[in-house]
Enzyme design. Structure first.
Site, PDB file in Angstrom:
ATOM      1  N   ASN A  76       0.135   5.654   0.541  1.00  0.00           N
ATOM      2  CA  ASN A  76      -0.628   6.903   0.481  1.00  0.00           C
ATOM      3  C   ASN A  76       0.338   8.073   0.355  1.00  0.00           C
ATOM      4  O   ASN A  76       1.146   8.054  -0.595  1.00  0.00           O
ATOM      5  CB  ASN A  76      -1.723   7.019   1.544  1.00  0.00           C
ATOM      6  N   ASP A  77       0.281   9.055   1.202  1.00  0.00           N
ATOM      7  CA  ASP A  77       0.956  10.347   0.960  1.00  0.00           C
ATOM      8  C   ASP A  77       2.428  10.278   0.532  1.00  0.00           C
ATOM      9  O   ASP A  77       3.198   9.496   1.101  1.00  0.00           O
ATOM     10  CB  ASP A  77       0.968  11.178   2.243  1.00  0.00           C
ATOM     11  N   ASP A  88       1.913  15.725  10.383  1.00  0.00           N
ATOM     12  CA  ASP A  88       2.406  16.008   9.031  1.00  0.00           C
ATOM     13  C   ASP A  88       3.316  17.239   8.979  1.00  0.00           C
ATOM     14  O   ASP A  88       3.061  18.189   8.221  1.00  0.00           O
ATOM     15  CB  ASP A  88       1.230  16.152   8.043  1.00  0.00           C
ATOM     16  N   GLU A 112      -4.813  18.401   6.748  1.00  0.00           N
ATOM     17  CA  GLU A 112      -3.658  17.506   6.810  1.00  0.00           C
ATOM     18  C   GLU A 112      -2.581  17.996   5.847  1.00  0.00           C
ATOM     19  O   GLU A 112      -2.831  18.815   4.969  1.00  0.00           O
ATOM     20  CB  GLU A 112      -4.067  16.075   6.409  1.00  0.00           C
ATOM     21  N   TRP A 135       0.830  -1.213   0.000  1.00  0.00           N
ATOM     22  CA  TRP A 135       0.000   0.000   0.000  1.00  0.00           C
ATOM     23  C   TRP A 135       0.856   1.251   0.000  1.00  0.00           C
ATOM     24  O   TRP A 135       1.924   1.289   0.622  1.00  0.00           O
ATOM     25  CB  TRP A 135      -0.850  -0.020   1.267  1.00  0.00           C
TER      26      TRP A 135
HETATM   27  C1  FRU Z   1      -3.214  11.907   4.952  1.00  0.00           C
HETATM   28  C2  FRU Z   1      -2.866  11.194   6.243  1.00  0.00           C
HETATM   29  C3  FRU Z   1      -1.898  12.033   7.049  1.00  0.00           C
HETATM   30  C4  FRU Z   1      -1.211  11.020   7.895  1.00  0.00           C
HETATM   31  C5  FRU Z   1      -1.108   9.856   6.962  1.00  0.00           C
HETATM   32  C6  FRU Z   1      -1.172   8.520   7.613  1.00  0.00           C
HETATM   33  O1  FRU Z   1      -3.580  11.086   3.911  1.00  0.00           O
HETATM   34  O2  FRU Z   1      -4.041  10.922   6.977  1.00  0.00           O
HETATM   35  O3  FRU Z   1      -2.510  13.078   7.765  1.00  0.00           O
HETATM   36  O4  FRU Z   1       0.029  11.454   8.349  1.00  0.00           O
HETATM   37  O5  FRU Z   1      -2.168   9.975   6.035  1.00  0.00           O
HETATM   38  O6  FRU Z   1      -0.898   7.487   6.731  1.00  0.00           O
END
Ligand code: FRU
Length: 590
Positions: free
Chosen positions: A134-135, A258, A309, A132
């Site tokens: 994400n950011d 963040d 975020e 996976w």
């Molecule tokens: C944004 C978020 C951030 C956090 C991260 C956790 O997509 O929720 O705020 O640090 O993903 O995976």
């Protein structure tokens, strides 16, 4: 070989692994002569179990939460045993029934195969080799290399075990996975953050040390906590040492995360921007270790439909002037214009301590699609450039996207500047020039006029679904300039310019596979300054379309999952006519 147990209690044994079941869904895996990896079979929708390495009766590091296969194996993930190669160790597995399929499929290996097995894996966009994502995190540029860290789950294609994965590129197109760089520890898992290059050795870790800031996120029976930690690297971001006095910034706020750290040259100090609930908090520091709270920004500003975020704070030139303005990027989830997440921004002034928004009545969006989030910029980019990358997805459905071996991709890189329109300062997000060097082969389509409808039966030879369409259109009285990207299965993405409303619209409700989430079929709408002399670039990469109007005066990013690549384009004009003056389709193969 084989480890002798009393009275034949070995449930199963394969090669150098023996599984010893215990009560209450607990199992011990005895490993004889560990190899580099223990390959763990995963079932994407199974409940999580906990996996610990035990050496000399001690847990090594924190647990990996793994959805070990119960009835079927969707894919494998590697548990890194390289530190213990050749040794006899134990694995403590909690929460897996003895009857699970994983006990038959688990194995030791010296290699882990990351060969792409997914037809929807983008060709020229960054994706994790497995697991996976994400950011984007900790992005910086140094000595010709762009570094991207990312929220990675190394143990599955769903969210969990947050770790900073690391990839690098020299051309912003061709990425190389460098392994996982920052792993969970006693303070929690590793959430999003940023990295700076400390040329002035302000922190004392060495001149040019790369210093990463991330959120340590911990869940306890008493609730969740979020604090800010740091780690430094003296080998250009390859390996990190965590600062011994972490965490460096704490709060009683539940959502507090963040950190984006930037250098404020006029004050010769560092600034940390943090998302705290629905506000951004600003801190300052001279040494990157001791931080002082300065101010908060957010009340009555912009959109508040969700948690704020992943902030970013950048100073950008205003096109055609000598002026510069500060931009505060503020990602928000939910509360985006089409549901789920999006990135808003504010333009104003910053004095090293406090940000002031100069047009508080307006909400400004960086991208008008559904799949653009957590967008931040590279620190230390060359030639005064400001280059951004986003996560090309949406929390509404990321966990159920029709991929398995990996889940998550990034947008293409975008260069940011400011331009003035009707008195308002707006962000231009233009495709970074590097993408043009990645073009391989092209089809030039001669100019054509559309008075009613027109069809292009074939866009590009050898179409593997990874290409760019660059076109200019001259309108002659049409009230709608419409075009579909289509495949032989009747799947299509419908797009049009609504001339009266000055809007660009994209509809993916018939784009292919859309039924995995009711939030996926969607129509997204962007304001466009131009409907007479249009320039539009469409970046298509197997499972995404990014539309850039007028070199980034609007951007719209949407994922698509067609059963075969779109290779047809049909045009329709409503009322007057329009001419497609130029149209080139570039193949982008990496
Ligand atoms: C944004 C978020 C951030 C956090 C991260 C956790 O997509 O929720 O705020 O640090 O993903 O995976």
């Amino acid at each position: 070989m084989g480890i002798l147990l009393c009275a034949g209690l070995i449930a199963s044994a394969q090669g150098n692994l023996q599984i010893r079941p215990l009560a209450n869904e607990q199992n011990i895996v005895l490993v004889k002569e560990a190899k580099k990896y223990l390959l763990l079979p995963v079932q994407d929708n199974a409940p999580e179990g906990k996996v610990y390495i035990i050496v000399n009766n001690q847990h090594q590091g924190v647990a990996a939460n793994v959805r070990l296969a119960r009835e079927k194996v969707d894919y494998y993930v590697p548990l890194d045993l390289s530190e213990y190669e050749g040794q006899d160790i134990s694995i403590d597995v909690q929460g897996m029934p003895e009857s699970s399929l994983c006990w038959k499929k688990i194995s030791l290996s010296d290699t882990f195969d990351t060969t792409n097995r997914e037809k929807f894996r983008p060709v020229y966009h960054h994706t994790p080799s497995y697991g996976w994502m994400n950011d984007p995190n900790g992005m910086f540029y140094k000595d010709g290399v762009w570094h991207l860290y990312f929220q990675h789950n190394p143990y599955g294609s769903t969210w969990g075990n947050m770790t900073w994965g690391h990839s690098t590129t020299t051309d912003l197109v061709n990425w190389k996975f460098e392994g996982d760089a920052i792993l969970p520890d006693a303070w929690g898992s590793i959430f999003s953050g940023s990295a700076v290059v400390d040329y002035g050795n302000t922190a004392g870790f060495g001149e040019g040390a790369v210093i990463a800031f991330y959120t340590s996120a911990k869940s306890t029976p008493w609730g969740d906590t979020q604090t800010q930690s740091m780690a430094y690297s003296t080998d250009n971001g390859k390996t990190f040492t965590k600062y011994e006095h972490n965490p460096v910034v704490t709060s009683v706020k539940r959502d507090f995360r963040d950190p984006k750290v930037v250098w404020y040259a006029p004050g010769k100090h560092w600034v940390m921007v943090l998302a705290g609930g629905q506000e951004m908090e600003f801190y300052s520091s001279k040494n990157l270790k001791d931080w002082k709270y300065e101010s908060s920004f957010g009340a009555k500003q912009g959109a508040h439909g969700g948690v704020w975020e992943c902030p970013d704070l950048i100073e950008l030139p205003v096109e055609g002037t000598k002026e510069k303005k500060w931009v505060l990027i503020c990602n928000i989830n939910p509360g985006g214009p089409f549901g789920g997440n999006a990135a808003q921004y504010f333009v104003g002034t910053f004095d090293g301590k406090k940000f002031v928004n100069e047009s508080p009545t307006q909400t400004k969006w960086m991208d008008w699609g559904k799949d653009h989030y957590a967008t931040v910029t590279f620190n230390n980019a060359p030639a005064g450039r400001c280059v951004a990358l986003g996560w090309m997805s949406n929390w509404q459905y990321q966990a159920v996207l029709p991929t398995m071996q990996f889940r998550g991709s990034n947008t293409i890189a975008r260069d940011l500047t400011l331009y003035r329109q009707d008195g308002e300062l707006l962000l231009r997000c233009a495709p970074s020039a590097e993408i043009e060097q990645a073009r391989e082969g092209k089809t030039v389509i001669p100019s054509f006029k559309v008075s009613d409808s027109y069809e292009l039966p074939s866009l590009i030879d050898g179409n593997e679904g990874a290409y760019e369409i660059d076109m200019t259109i001259k309108n002659a009285g049409a009230s709608r300039i419409a075009f579909n990207l289509e495949n032989g299965k009747g799947e299509k993405v419908k797009m049009y310019y609504d001339v009266m409303r000055k809007q660009f619209v994209m509809d993916r409700s018939e784009s292919g596979k859309v039924d995995f989430s009711t939030d996926f079929p969607a129509v997204t709408v962007a304001p466009t300054p131009e409907t007479d002399n249009i320039r539009l670039r469409l970046f298509v990469d197997r499972s995404s379309i990014e539309a850039f109007g007028e070199e980034g005066k609007f951007v719209m990013t949407n994922q698509i999952f067609p059963s075969e690549p779109y290779n047809k384009m049909s045009f329709v004009s409503v009322r007057g006519n329009f001419t497609v003056k130029s149209m080139t389709v570039y193949r982008i193969n990496y």
